[in-house]
Enzyme design. Structure first.
Site, mmCIF file in Angstrom:
data_model
loop_
_atom_site.group_PDB
_atom_site.id
_atom_site.type_symbol
_atom_site.label_atom_id
_atom_site.label_comp_id
_atom_site.label_asym_id
_atom_site.label_seq_id
_atom_site.Cartn_x
_atom_site.Cartn_y
_atom_site.Cartn_z
ATOM 1 N N ASP A 56 74.856 25.823 55.539
ATOM 2 C CA ASP A 56 74.876 24.389 55.871
ATOM 3 C C ASP A 56 75.442 24.179 57.278
ATOM 4 O OD1 ASP A 56 73.876 23.620 53.304
ATOM 5 O OD2 ASP A 56 75.857 24.058 52.486
ATOM 6 N N HIS A 97 77.190 22.228 47.795
ATOM 7 C CA HIS A 97 75.961 22.803 48.354
ATOM 8 C C HIS A 97 74.745 22.391 47.537
ATOM 9 C CE1 HIS A 97 73.261 25.441 50.447
ATOM 10 N NE2 HIS A 97 72.883 25.977 49.292
ATOM 11 N N ALA A 155 71.103 43.229 45.719
ATOM 12 C CA ALA A 155 70.818 43.757 47.063
ATOM 13 C C ALA A 155 69.336 43.974 47.335
ATOM 14 C CB ALA A 155 71.576 45.065 47.270
HETATM 15 P P1 NAD Z 1 65.265 36.884 44.969
HETATM 16 O O1 NAD Z 1 64.592 36.613 43.671
HETATM 17 O O2 NAD Z 1 64.440 37.317 46.122
HETATM 18 O O3 NAD Z 1 66.377 38.001 44.769
HETATM 19 C C1 NAD Z 1 67.302 37.955 43.732
HETATM 20 C C2 NAD Z 1 67.713 39.361 43.404
HETATM 21 O O4 NAD Z 1 68.672 39.271 42.337
HETATM 22 C C3 NAD Z 1 66.550 40.240 42.886
HETATM 23 O O5 NAD Z 1 66.525 41.464 43.600
HETATM 24 C C4 NAD Z 1 66.894 40.473 41.421
HETATM 25 O O6 NAD Z 1 66.500 41.752 40.943
HETATM 26 C C5 NAD Z 1 68.414 40.351 41.474
HETATM 27 N N1 NAD Z 1 69.003 40.104 40.157
HETATM 28 C C6 NAD Z 1 68.558 39.306 39.163
HETATM 29 N N2 NAD Z 1 69.376 39.407 38.100
HETATM 30 C C7 NAD Z 1 70.357 40.276 38.446
HETATM 31 C C8 NAD Z 1 71.496 40.787 37.791
HETATM 32 N N3 NAD Z 1 71.801 40.432 36.546
HETATM 33 N N4 NAD Z 1 72.267 41.660 38.446
HETATM 34 C C9 NAD Z 1 71.985 42.028 39.715
HETATM 35 N N5 NAD Z 1 70.924 41.577 40.391
HETATM 36 C C10 NAD Z 1 70.121 40.713 39.766
HETATM 37 O O7 NAD Z 1 66.118 35.572 45.338
HETATM 38 P P2 NAD Z 1 66.801 35.195 46.737
HETATM 39 O O8 NAD Z 1 65.832 34.454 47.556
HETATM 40 O O9 NAD Z 1 67.451 36.401 47.282
HETATM 41 O O10 NAD Z 1 67.891 34.128 46.242
HETATM 42 C C11 NAD Z 1 68.963 34.530 45.447
HETATM 43 C C12 NAD Z 1 69.846 33.349 45.083
HETATM 44 O O11 NAD Z 1 70.490 32.818 46.244
HETATM 45 C C13 NAD Z 1 69.102 32.181 44.455
HETATM 46 O O12 NAD Z 1 69.856 31.682 43.365
HETATM 47 C C14 NAD Z 1 69.063 31.146 45.561
HETATM 48 O O13 NAD Z 1 68.964 29.834 45.070
HETATM 49 C C15 NAD Z 1 70.379 31.393 46.230
HETATM 50 N N6 NAD Z 1 70.510 30.881 47.596
HETATM 51 C C16 NAD Z 1 71.690 30.324 47.961
HETATM 52 C C17 NAD Z 1 71.883 29.868 49.248
HETATM 53 C C18 NAD Z 1 73.203 29.278 49.670
HETATM 54 O O14 NAD Z 1 73.265 28.632 50.712
HETATM 55 N N7 NAD Z 1 74.281 29.482 48.945
HETATM 56 C C19 NAD Z 1 70.842 29.970 50.175
HETATM 57 C C20 NAD Z 1 69.650 30.544 49.785
HETATM 58 C C21 NAD Z 1 69.485 30.999 48.476
HETATM 59 C C1 LMR Z 2 69.394 26.656 50.659
HETATM 60 O O1 LMR Z 2 70.150 25.740 50.983
HETATM 61 O O2 LMR Z 2 68.483 27.070 51.404
HETATM 62 C C2 LMR Z 2 69.598 27.339 49.348
HETATM 63 O O3 LMR Z 2 70.549 26.679 48.581
HETATM 64 C C3 LMR Z 2 68.322 27.594 48.614
HETATM 65 C C4 LMR Z 2 67.672 26.343 48.094
HETATM 66 O O4 LMR Z 2 67.309 26.329 46.917
HETATM 67 O O5 LMR Z 2 67.495 25.394 48.854
#
Ligand code: NAD
Ligand code: LMR
Length: 342
Positions: A175, A202, A34
């Site tokens: 997406d 994805h 979070a």
């Molecule tokens: P970020 O680094 O800003 O935040 C990640 C958070 O996870 C941090 O606050 C960190 O402390 C926390 N964290 C790490 N290990 C943890 C654990 N064991 N338990 C609980 N919390 C933990 O990253 P972000 O930009 O928020 O991205 C997070 C993830 O979402 C990435 O893997 C990214 O690739 C993915 N993502 C997915 C999509 C999608 O479409 N599905 C889109 C964007 C990003």
């Molecule tokens: C996205 O589609 O934006 C996420 O999966 C983050 C990434 O790594 O592109």
């Protein structure tokens, strides 16, 4: 007040629906990760939901401040903070929906699969705790690579004897959000009307927008189909490059995840007309997991919408065959990882 002007259309609909169906906010949502780039704005958007009674914020660090800050918003939900593994179990007790954006994001030059070595273990540990504390919750995985982290979660839940394939979701809403935006821009359509199903997975070519199924019905030239498909497939990379080392999509992702959470809450609340795309355990193809449009209900996936597969264009059919080997390999990588660890 705030939520009226900022809420996406789906949320506004749910507010009026909420008056008819249930006047009380009654669902508990946990966000694991979070404090992150996605976690913080996602927490804010969920704090605006009229359907949420409690918001549980979990992270390994710095979540107290986020929770204190959010808790001052005068919306119904109570905000609770949980820090580190010792408090993880309590963050999950009694929760209806668990959203997992924990893990590292990409930097320029990386693929989502390059995140596997770090994020696979994070997702595994978190889903083990979910299995122990709220096995009945909807589990929504954002952490990349989604094509592998969802199969990992499924294996963890199976080992714990609590796997319900109807309640495990890979969040692919971004997406769809992107496809809707890009199509509306290109064809000069009113944004609010546009809905493009996106299937497959994805990552890169596994993201397959079905432009021929766009609502409202709209025709594209071959060149438009090619340009839009490639842009939707590379939209994540577009953001990663623009952020130049500072992470990947966070704000649009939070918006998309908030939409998916709100849809899930509406479904839990008895709305019989909730459809979203999601990467799920699926019989639609010969692969064990596949993203498609699904109908959501009180028990999770109520129906997989197979009609989107009827009458695919040749371009879409080719895209579907082309994505299968990569998606299959990513799914198998996740399953192997989950099973080789004790
Ligand atoms: P970020 O680094 O800003 O935040 C990640 C958070 O996870 C941090 O606050 C960190 O402390 C926390 N964290 C790490 N290990 C943890 C654990 N064991 N338990 C609980 N919390 C933990 O990253 P972000 O930009 O928020 O991205 C997070 C993830 O979402 C990435 O893997 C990214 O690739 C993915 N993502 C997915 C999509 C999608 O479409 N599905 C889109 C964007 C990003
Ligand atoms: C996205 O589609 O934006 C996420 O999966 C983050 C990434 O790594 O592109």
């Amino acid at each position: 007040a705030l939520r009226g002007s900022l809420a996406p259309e789906s949320m506004k609909r749910s507010q009026s629906l909420n008056h008819q169906l249930s006047p009380q906010a009654s669902y508990k949502v946990a966000i694991l990760g979070a404090n992150g780039g996605i976690g913080q704005p996602l927490s804010l958007l969920i704090k605006m939901s009229p359907l949420v009674s409690a918001l549980h914020l979990y992270d390994i660090a710095n979540v107290k401040g986020v929770a204190a800050d959010l808790s001052h918003c005068n919306t119904p939900s109570q905000v609770l903070d949980f820090t580190g593994p010792a408090e993880m179990g309590n963050s999950l007790k009694g929760v209806n929906v668990v959203v997992i954006p924990a893990g590292v994001p990409r930097k320029p030059g990386m693929t989502r699969d390059d995140l596997f070595n770090i994020n696979a273990g994070i997702v595994k540990t978190l889903v083990e705790a979910v299995a122990d504390n709220c096995p009945d919750a909807f589990i929504q995985i954002i952490s990349n690579p989604v094509n592998s982290t969802v199969p990992i979660a499924a294996e963890v839940l199976k080992k714990k004897g609590v796997y319900n394939p109807k309640k495990l979701f890979g969040v692919t809403t971004l997406d769809v959000v992107r496809a809707n935006t890009f199509v509306a821009q290109k064809k000069n359509l009113k944004l609010i009307d546009v809905d493009v199903p996106v299937i497959g997975g994805h990552a890169g070519i596994t993201i397959l927008p079905l432009l021929s199924k766009t609502k409202p019905s709209v025709s594209f030239t071959d060149q438009e189909v090619e340009e839009l498909t490639v842009r939707i497939q590379n939209a994540g990379t577009e953001v990663v490059e623009a952020k130049a080392g500072a992470g990947s999509a966070t704000l649009s992702m939070a918006y998309a995840a908030a939409r998916f959470v709100e849809s899930s809450l509406r479904a839990l609340d008895g709305d019989g007309d909730v459809y979203e795309c999601s990467f799920i355990d699926s019989d639609l193809t010969d692969l064990p997991f596949f993203a498609s449009r699904v109908k959501l209900g009180k028990n999770g996936v109520e129906e997989v919408i197979s009609s989107d597969f009827h009458g695919l264009t040749e371009y879409e059919q080719k895209g579907l065959e082309a994505l299968k080997p990569e998606l299959k390999a990513s799914i198998e990588k996740g399953i192997t990882f989950a099973n080789k660890q004790s």
